[in-house]
Write an enzyme that holds these catalytic residues in place. Structure first.
Site, PDB file in Angstrom:
ATOM      1  N   CYS A  76       0.758  -1.496   0.171  1.00 47.03           N
ATOM      2  CA  CYS A  76      -0.575   0.327  -0.679  1.00 47.03           C
ATOM      3  C   CYS A  76       0.196   1.228  -0.094  1.00 47.03           C
ATOM      4  CB  CYS A  76      -0.861  -0.110   0.992  1.00 47.03           C
ATOM      5  SG  CYS A  76      -0.374  -0.165   3.020  1.00 47.03           S
ATOM      6  N   HIS A 120      -2.162   0.817   6.825  1.00 48.00           N
ATOM      7  CA  HIS A 120      -3.423   1.641   4.917  1.00 48.00           C
ATOM      8  C   HIS A 120      -3.128   2.767   4.567  1.00 48.00           C
ATOM      9  CE1 HIS A 120      -4.764  -1.069   2.154  1.00 48.00           C
ATOM     10  NE2 HIS A 120      -5.643  -0.030   1.988  1.00 48.00           N
ATOM     11  N   HIS A 148      -5.417   1.603  -4.217  1.00 46.12           N
ATOM     12  CA  HIS A 148      -4.719   1.199  -3.641  1.00 46.12           C
ATOM     13  C   HIS A 148      -4.315  -0.403  -3.260  1.00 46.12           C
ATOM     14  CE1 HIS A 148      -8.273  -0.544  -0.457  1.00 46.12           C
ATOM     15  NE2 HIS A 148      -8.440  -1.236  -1.474  1.00 46.12           N
TER      16      HIS A 148
END
Length: 366
Positions: free
Chosen positions: A281, A329, A341
Site C-alpha cells: 500500500c 494502510h 490502493h
C-alpha cells in the site's frame, strides 16, 4: 457322633488372600477402576468443535491486517537498515582515503630518513668547519633547516591522521553494531509477515470451495469490488478515469500522481514492493508521487506527516488517505469518494470506496 455331624455341616471359614494372590487381585481391581475412570472421562470431555466458517473468515481477516501492520514495520526497518548500510560504507571509504594519505606521508618520511642516513647528517658546525666554500655550505644548511621543518610537519600530520583514522574506525564500529541490530529487526518483521500469511493460507484451506469463494467475495467487497478486470478493459477504464481525475486534481503534480496510480490498477500486491510490477500500500503511494517528482517516506506512519493534514470533507485528488488506528494502510484519493490502493495479498491494485475501512486521516502532499 452328633457333635461330629454338626461339625461336618459347618461352612468352612474363608481366609483372605495373602502373598502373590493378594497382589494379583489388587492389580486387577486397579486396572478395572482405571478402565472405568477412563471410559467415564472420555465421555465427559468431548473434542473441541471445529471453528465455523465465519470464525475462520474473521481470523483470516485479522491475520491479513496484522501482516499489513508488520509489513509497514518491515518497510521502516528496511529504510533504517539501508541508511545504516550507507553510513558504514561511507565510513569505510573515509577510512580508506585517510589510510592512503597516511601511507603517502609515511613513505615521504621514510624517503627523507633514508636520504639523511646516506648523507650522514653531520652537525652543521662540523660541516661549516670542513667546507672550503662557506657560501655553498650556508645554502645547504638552509635546505637542511627547511627539510627538518618539513619532517616535523610530516610527523605532526601523521599523528593527526592516526588519531583521525582511530575516530573513523570507532564510528564505523558503532554503525556496524547499529546495522546488525537493524538487520535483526528486519528479519523479525519478515518472519512475522510470512508466519501470519502462512497461517491465513492454512485457515483458508480448512474451508470448502464454496466457503472460500464466499470469503473472497466479502473481502473484495470490503476492499473495493470484484476481481481485477482484464488488462485491456482495465487500461481503457484507467484512461478515462485518469483524464477525469487529473482534470479535477488541484495541481499538475497531483494529477501525475493520480495518473500513475490509475496505470498501476491490476498489478499484484506484494509486501515490501515499490513497483514497477508489484506494490504494497505505501509502496504504491510512494511510487505515484515519485512519478510526480515528489519524494515521500516509505511507511504509512511517516507518509501521514509528509504534508498538510486535511479533513475528510476537504479531500482532493492526489491526497493520501489513511486507515486504522495504527495508520497501517494508505491509498491515493482520486475523487468522488474513491481511492486507488493495494489492498492485501491476493487482491491487486484497485479502485475502492474510502468509507469501507476505518478512516484515520488524510494528508495533502503538494
Amino acid at each position: 457322633m452328633a457333635a461330629h455331624r454338626k461339625s461336618a455341616h459347618r461352612k468352612p471359614k474363608q481366609r483372605p488372600f495373602t502373598g502373590p494372590a493378594a497382589r494379583t487381585a489388587a492389580t486387577l481391581a486397579l486396572a478395572g477402576a482405571a478402565t472405568a475412570t477412563s471410559a467415564t472421562g472420555a465421555g465427559a470431555a468431548p473434542a473441541e468443535p471445529a471453528p465455523t466458517a465465519a470464525q475462520v473468515r474473521a481470523k483470516v481477516d485479522r491475520l491479513y491486517h496484522d501482516a499489513e501492520v508488520a509489513t509497514e514495520k518491515y518497510n521502516g526497518a528496511k529504510e533504517k537498515e539501508a541508511a545504516a548500510t550507507k553510513a558504514v560504507d561511507t565510513l569505510a571509504d573515509e577510512a580508506a582515503r585517510r589510510t592512503d594519505r597516511l601511507n603517502t606521508a609515511r613513505h615521504t618520511l621514510g624517503s627523507m630518513a633514508t636520504a639523511q642516513y646516506r648523507t650522514g647528517a653531520l652537525d652543521p658546525a662540523v660541516q661549516l668547519a670542513l667546507s672550503s666554500d662557506p657560501d655553498t655550505y650556508l645554502e645547504r644548511a638552509a635546505q637542511l633547516d627547511r627539510a627538518g621543518d618539513r619532517q616535523a610537519s610530516l610527523l605532526t600530520g601523521i599523528r593527526r591522521q592516526l588519531s583521525g583514522i582511530a575516530r573513523v574506525k570507532a564510528r564505523a564500529d558503532r554503525e556496524t553494531e547499529t546495522l546488525a541490530a537493524r538487520r535483526a529487526e528486519l528479519q523479525e518483521h519478515r518472519t512475522a509477515i510470512t508466519t501470519k500469511l502462512a497461517d491465513a493460507r492454512k485457515l483458508l484451506a480448512t474451508l470448502t470451495a464454496d466457503e472460500r469463494a464466499a470469503y473472497e467475495r466479502s473481502a473484495d467487497a470490503a476492499h473495493g469490488g470484484g476481481p481485477a478486470a482484464p488488462a485491456d478493459r482495465a487500461a481503457n477504464h484507467a484512461d478515462r478515469s485518469t483524464a477525469r481525475a487529473s482534470a479535477a486534481a488541484p495541481n499538475s503534480r497531483a494529477g501525475r500522481a493520480v495518473a500513475f496510480a490509475h496505470g498501476a490498477i491490476g498489478k499484484p500486491y506484494v509486501w515490501g514492493a515499490t513497483g514497477p510490477n508489484a506494490f504494497d500500500c505505501s509502496g504504491l503511494t510512494q511510487a505515484a508521487w515519485q512519478a510526480a517528482g515528489v519524494s515521500l517516506p516509505r511507511t504509512t506512519y511517516t507518509q501521514i506527516n509528509a504534508g498538510q493534514r486535511v479533513s475528510r470533507s476537504e479531500l482532493a485528488p492526489g491526497d493520501l488517505v489513511f486507515f486504522y488506528s495504527g495508520i497501517s494502510h494508505v491509498g491515493l484519493y482520486i475523487g468522488g469518494g474513491q481511492m486507488i490502493h493495494a489492498p492485501r495479498p491476493g487482491a491487486p491494485v484497485r479502485i475502492a470506496p474510502v468509507d469501507q475501512m476505518p478512516f484515520a486521516g488524510a494528508t495533502r502532499v503538494a
